[in-house]
Structures are given as C-alpha cells and as structure tokens.
Design a protein around this motif. Sequence first.
Motif, mmCIF file in Angstrom:
data_model
loop_
_atom_site.group_PDB
_atom_site.id
_atom_site.type_symbol
_atom_site.label_atom_id
_atom_site.label_comp_id
_atom_site.label_asym_id
_atom_site.label_seq_id
_atom_site.Cartn_x
_atom_site.Cartn_y
_atom_site.Cartn_z
ATOM 1 N N HIS A 40 8.985 37.538 22.320
ATOM 2 C CA HIS A 40 9.831 38.602 22.843
ATOM 3 C C HIS A 40 9.043 39.913 22.904
ATOM 4 O O HIS A 40 9.117 40.660 23.886
ATOM 5 C CB HIS A 40 11.062 38.763 21.956
ATOM 6 N N ALA A 41 8.257 40.172 21.816
ATOM 7 C CA ALA A 41 7.444 41.385 21.808
ATOM 8 C C ALA A 41 6.445 41.356 22.950
ATOM 9 O O ALA A 41 6.188 42.365 23.605
ATOM 10 C CB ALA A 41 6.712 41.528 20.463
ATOM 11 N N GLY A 42 5.861 40.154 23.186
ATOM 12 C CA GLY A 42 4.912 40.050 24.285
ATOM 13 C C GLY A 42 5.585 40.285 25.618
ATOM 14 O O GLY A 42 5.026 40.923 26.518
ATOM 15 N N ALA A 43 6.822 39.758 25.779
ATOM 16 C CA ALA A 43 7.527 39.935 27.046
ATOM 17 C C ALA A 43 7.813 41.402 27.313
ATOM 18 O O ALA A 43 7.832 41.846 28.461
ATOM 19 C CB ALA A 43 8.834 39.142 27.020
ATOM 20 N N GLU A 44 8.053 42.169 26.244
ATOM 21 C CA GLU A 44 8.340 43.583 26.408
ATOM 22 C C GLU A 44 7.084 44.424 26.550
ATOM 23 O O GLU A 44 7.158 45.630 26.753
ATOM 24 C CB GLU A 44 9.135 44.087 25.199
ATOM 25 N N ALA A 45 5.920 43.773 26.440
ATOM 26 C CA ALA A 45 4.669 44.522 26.379
ATOM 27 C C ALA A 45 4.094 44.844 27.746
ATOM 28 O O ALA A 45 2.937 45.200 27.851
ATOM 29 C CB ALA A 45 3.635 43.737 25.563
ATOM 30 N N GLN A 46 4.893 44.703 28.807
ATOM 31 C CA GLN A 46 4.403 45.065 30.136
ATOM 32 C C GLN A 46 3.989 46.530 30.168
ATOM 33 O O GLN A 46 3.054 46.912 30.847
ATOM 34 C CB GLN A 46 5.489 44.796 31.195
ATOM 35 N N GLY A 47 4.696 47.382 29.413
ATOM 36 C CA GLY A 47 4.355 48.793 29.354
ATOM 37 C C GLY A 47 3.651 49.154 28.070
ATOM 38 O O GLY A 47 3.798 50.279 27.574
ATOM 39 N N LEU A 48 2.899 48.221 27.513
ATOM 40 C CA LEU A 48 2.240 48.451 26.225
ATOM 41 C C LEU A 48 1.226 49.582 26.308
ATOM 42 O O LEU A 48 1.087 50.364 25.365
ATOM 43 C CB LEU A 48 1.573 47.156 25.751
ATOM 44 N N MET A 49 0.510 49.699 27.408
ATOM 45 C CA MET A 49 -0.485 50.766 27.511
ATOM 46 C C MET A 49 0.178 52.136 27.416
ATOM 47 O O MET A 49 -0.367 53.051 26.780
ATOM 48 C CB MET A 49 -1.266 50.641 28.818
ATOM 49 N N GLU A 50 1.359 52.293 28.014
ATOM 50 C CA GLU A 50 2.066 53.570 27.887
ATOM 51 C C GLU A 50 2.434 53.852 26.429
ATOM 52 O O GLU A 50 2.354 54.999 25.975
ATOM 53 C CB GLU A 50 3.341 53.554 28.746
ATOM 54 N N GLU A 51 2.823 52.787 25.696
ATOM 55 C CA GLU A 51 3.134 52.957 24.280
ATOM 56 C C GLU A 51 1.892 53.351 23.485
ATOM 57 O O GLU A 51 1.955 54.184 22.582
ATOM 58 C CB GLU A 51 3.738 51.665 23.713
ATOM 59 N N VAL A 52 0.772 52.739 23.813
ATOM 60 C CA VAL A 52 -0.490 53.072 23.141
ATOM 61 C C VAL A 52 -0.828 54.545 23.337
ATOM 62 O O VAL A 52 -1.291 55.230 22.417
ATOM 63 C CB VAL A 52 -1.631 52.177 23.664
ATOM 64 N N LEU A 53 -0.575 55.051 24.547
ATOM 65 C CA LEU A 53 -0.993 56.409 24.893
ATOM 66 C C LEU A 53 0.068 57.462 24.593
ATOM 67 O O LEU A 53 -0.127 58.633 24.939
ATOM 68 C CB LEU A 53 -1.367 56.466 26.379
ATOM 69 N N ARG A 54 1.159 57.056 23.962
ATOM 70 C CA ARG A 54 2.160 58.053 23.579
ATOM 71 C C ARG A 54 1.537 59.099 22.658
ATOM 72 O O ARG A 54 0.685 58.788 21.819
ATOM 73 C CB ARG A 54 3.343 57.389 22.876
ATOM 74 N N ARG A 55 1.982 60.315 22.790
ATOM 75 C CA ARG A 55 1.386 61.437 22.065
ATOM 76 C C ARG A 55 1.374 61.188 20.552
ATOM 77 O O ARG A 55 0.356 61.406 19.886
ATOM 78 C CB ARG A 55 2.160 62.721 22.391
ATOM 79 N N GLU A 56 2.500 60.721 20.003
ATOM 80 C CA GLU A 56 2.582 60.514 18.558
ATOM 81 C C GLU A 56 1.579 59.455 18.096
ATOM 82 O O GLU A 56 0.955 59.590 17.035
ATOM 83 C CB GLU A 56 4.003 60.088 18.162
ATOM 84 N N ASN A 57 1.424 58.401 18.889
ATOM 85 C CA ASN A 57 0.493 57.338 18.520
ATOM 86 C C ASN A 57 -0.952 57.823 18.575
ATOM 87 O O ASN A 57 -1.756 57.512 17.692
ATOM 88 C CB ASN A 57 0.675 56.134 19.451
ATOM 89 N N MET A 58 -1.284 58.600 19.609
ATOM 90 C CA MET A 58 -2.655 59.099 19.738
ATOM 91 C C MET A 58 -2.972 60.111 18.637
ATOM 92 O O MET A 58 -4.089 60.134 18.112
ATOM 93 C CB MET A 58 -2.858 59.729 21.112
ATOM 94 N N LYS A 59 -2.000 60.939 18.276
ATOM 95 C CA LYS A 59 -2.230 61.897 17.190
ATOM 96 C C LYS A 59 -2.484 61.166 15.876
ATOM 97 O O LYS A 59 -3.362 61.547 15.100
ATOM 98 C CB LYS A 59 -1.034 62.839 17.063
ATOM 99 N N ALA A 60 -1.707 60.095 15.633
ATOM 100 C CA ALA A 60 -1.920 59.311 14.411
ATOM 101 C C ALA A 60 -3.294 58.651 14.424
ATOM 102 O O ALA A 60 -3.976 58.591 13.395
ATOM 103 C CB ALA A 60 -0.825 58.253 14.268
ATOM 104 N N ALA A 61 -3.713 58.160 15.595
ATOM 105 C CA ALA A 61 -5.037 57.533 15.711
ATOM 106 C C ALA A 61 -6.130 58.560 15.462
ATOM 107 O O ALA A 61 -7.133 58.269 14.782
ATOM 108 C CB ALA A 61 -5.193 56.904 17.091
#
Length: 467
Positions: A40-61
Amino acid sequence: MTEVDAAKRAGKPERPRGGGDGIAEATGVERQADTARGEHAGAEAQGLMEEVLRRENMKAAHRRVVRNGGAPGIDGMTVEELMPYCREHWAQIREELLGGTYEPRPVRQVEIPKPDGKGVRTLGIPTVLDRMIQQALLQKLTPIFDPTFSDASYGFRSGRSTHQAVQRAREHIAAGNRWVVDLDLERFFDRVNHDVLMARVARRVKDKRVLRLIRRYLQAGNMDGGLVSSRAEGTPQGGPLSPLLSNILLDELDKELEQRGHRFVRYADDCNVYVRSEAAGERVMASLERFLEKRLRLQVNRDKSAVERPWKRKFLGYSVTVNREPKLRIARQSMKRLRAKLRPVFRRGRGRSLASTIEELGPVLRGWVAYFRMAEVKASFVELDAWVRRRLRCIVWRQWKTPRTRRRKLERLGVGADLAAAGAYGGRGPWHNSNGHHMKLAVPNETLRRMGLVSLLEEYQRLARIT
C-alpha cells in the motif's frame, strides 16, 4: 568514521524486539498484513519525490548531515558551506530532482586499513549536497521498508544495537544450538548487483524518479587521483543510503532463514546461524551458499566462513565461554586490535611527558570498555590493564636513557640501592625492565592512577554498577 558508526547516526524508526528464538514472531496473517501495508505504501509512492523534497524533510536532512560532519567530497564543499550553497542553487537542484534529470557527483575514494590489518577497505565519500539528498531519501524510504524487516536483523536500524545482537546470539547458544554457521560475504558492499537490488527496491517504491535517482547513486563513479572510474556493481560505503540498501537486499536472506525455521542473528553483512550439530551446520552452509549465489548474486568467502563451535569464533567483537550457560567474553582478536590501536600512542609517548600520553589514552580506553561492558569474564580487562601499565613503565625507562640516570631515578623514587643498581646495570632491554620489580616500585599503579590513567577493570565495574 566506520560504516557501522555512520549507520548508527542515521535516524530510523524503532521496531519492538521479539522473542529470543531468532525467528520473526509475526504469524502468517500478521506477515501478510505487513506485506500489504508495504505494498500500500508503495502504491501511494507515486509522489514520493515530492515527499522527499518537502521543506521539513530537507531541513531535517540538512541538520543530520551537519551533525554528522565528515570530510568534503570531490568538490571540497564542507558542511558549513552547504546552506549558503543551497540558498543560491536549491531552486535549480529541486527542479532537476523533480524532473528526474539530477546527476550525482562522483564519490571521493578513500582507503582505510581493515581492523585486522589485512588489506584495506574502500570508502566512497559523496559531496555534502549528495549526502543531504541521500539522507532525505533515507528518511522517507525507511518507514516503507523497515517495518517488515526481520526481527533477527540488528544492523543499521533505529532502536537496535550490536549489544542486542550479541545478547540474542548468546540466547541461541544457551538454548542448545552449540554450533554456528558463521557466514562472511565476500566484499559484500563491492559486489552488490545493481539489478538485483533495484528489483527489490521497486517492489515497494513506484515513483520512477526515486528509482532512477537511487540507481544513479549506485552507479556514481569513483574519483581517485583525479581520475573518475565508473561503477557497474556495489553500493559505496560512506553515504547515508548504503546501510538501508544493504538491509533491503539481505532481507531476502533473512526471510529464507525464517522460512526454514533457523535461529540466526544478522548485523549488516555479518550473519550467524545457530544449529545443534556439525552435520546440520555443513548442510546449512552449503544450501545458503547456493541460495546467495543464485538469488542474490553474492559470494560466500569460504576462507573466512566456517562451521565451528561459537566459542572458537567471534561475533561483533565478542565471543562466549564453553559453559552450558555461556558467558560473554571479549574475543582475542578484539584485544589484539586494541593493542594495535594503542601502540602508536605509546610510540609518540617517548618524546613527551607521561601525563600527556595518559591523557591521550583516556578516551580510547573509556570508549573500548563502554562497548565491551556486556562481557561477563573480567580476565581480559585485568590482562590489558597490566599491559598498558607495562607499556607506560617502558616509556619511562627509555626516557631515562643511561644506566647512571636510571639508577639515580630509581633510588630517588624509593627503590633500594642494590635493586636499583641491579636493574640499571643489568644489561636487559626496556621491555624486560618495564616488568621488573624495581620499575613497579618506582612507578606503582597508584602513581599512574593519580596521573589519570583509566583502569579498564575499574571502568568496567563502574559501568556494571550503573547499568
């Protein structure tokens, strides 16, 4: 920084521990549910790159990369320079990542000696920008993959440690599995097949931009001496993604062992399977060798792998006693490794004060004891304490240089005239004299303690009291 140290710093979700039998405790229904959730997580991962590049995620990285520090990559950019660079160039970098056109820079190749002194290990240091992007990927990929990893897998996972792995191994031995199939994968990180690995990543990740980016990180060239060489296989150690990718690939080995009902512990590419007889161990070794070669395209290093009694092998630096209720002890190889690490400190000590040498020894000795605090046999600490004190007395003896000076110094430190003369003019070398009665009187243990020398035994006992 070792690959284990780098992985420990990477934030990954905690998975509760199961029982002590080395077999994942999920029922068939629960495992199907886990798999369904992953799909299910994989099926929802079509927009995974957008999630990766979210501001909060990039700041944490970014915070993680800055906290980890580390050397610059081939572009020379330091972690302090990363934020100013991103402020100026991030819009373009983000556009390339979203468009699937971003090209990682080659990694800087660094060779470090292996702990056993036999050969070198190659690390690939990405640029700090690529480390930040990899860390951002890791933070979004870990929740997809980690929940379905085996309960017997301990490496590179949040809430899990080498100490837990060692404890689980002892439980298997105490349960009567007194033979171990000690698997060593030949140059694992250098031999990972990219197609095999990416096929397993693609089972959960459907965003083709993410898949393309991961493959490009796998294929990013090595720069050595100004020349860039391409990479057709392997996952470079040194980047944040490498630990997770190794677990994704080796999870198939874990699932195979679980299906067969084996008791095992795996930490990264270090895997021990515990069985009840030598014959069973030989069968397991042969079948796993075929499985790894056919399914994962990995080779078992037969020179380093073995079917043996566990007290004759080491696992993560520890070994066990032969008792029916085995006790954890420090492996002889670990003691040898500590001696090798300390020898350069003692060599430098010949030209400086004894207090300076003792001060340099302190952090190393404390860190070593902290790792081996689970040992239940204290003889190793006693032995190493005596060795460290002898090396320090050897330094003092060398610094005194001449027989006349040595006699005078010994007498000044309270050694009787006859004993001082016998030691000073005995014609023996520094190592022999460092263990002599005259040097133990001149430089007693209490003097070294007052100068700040850490006693391994006392530190071990202190840690035992507080834990």
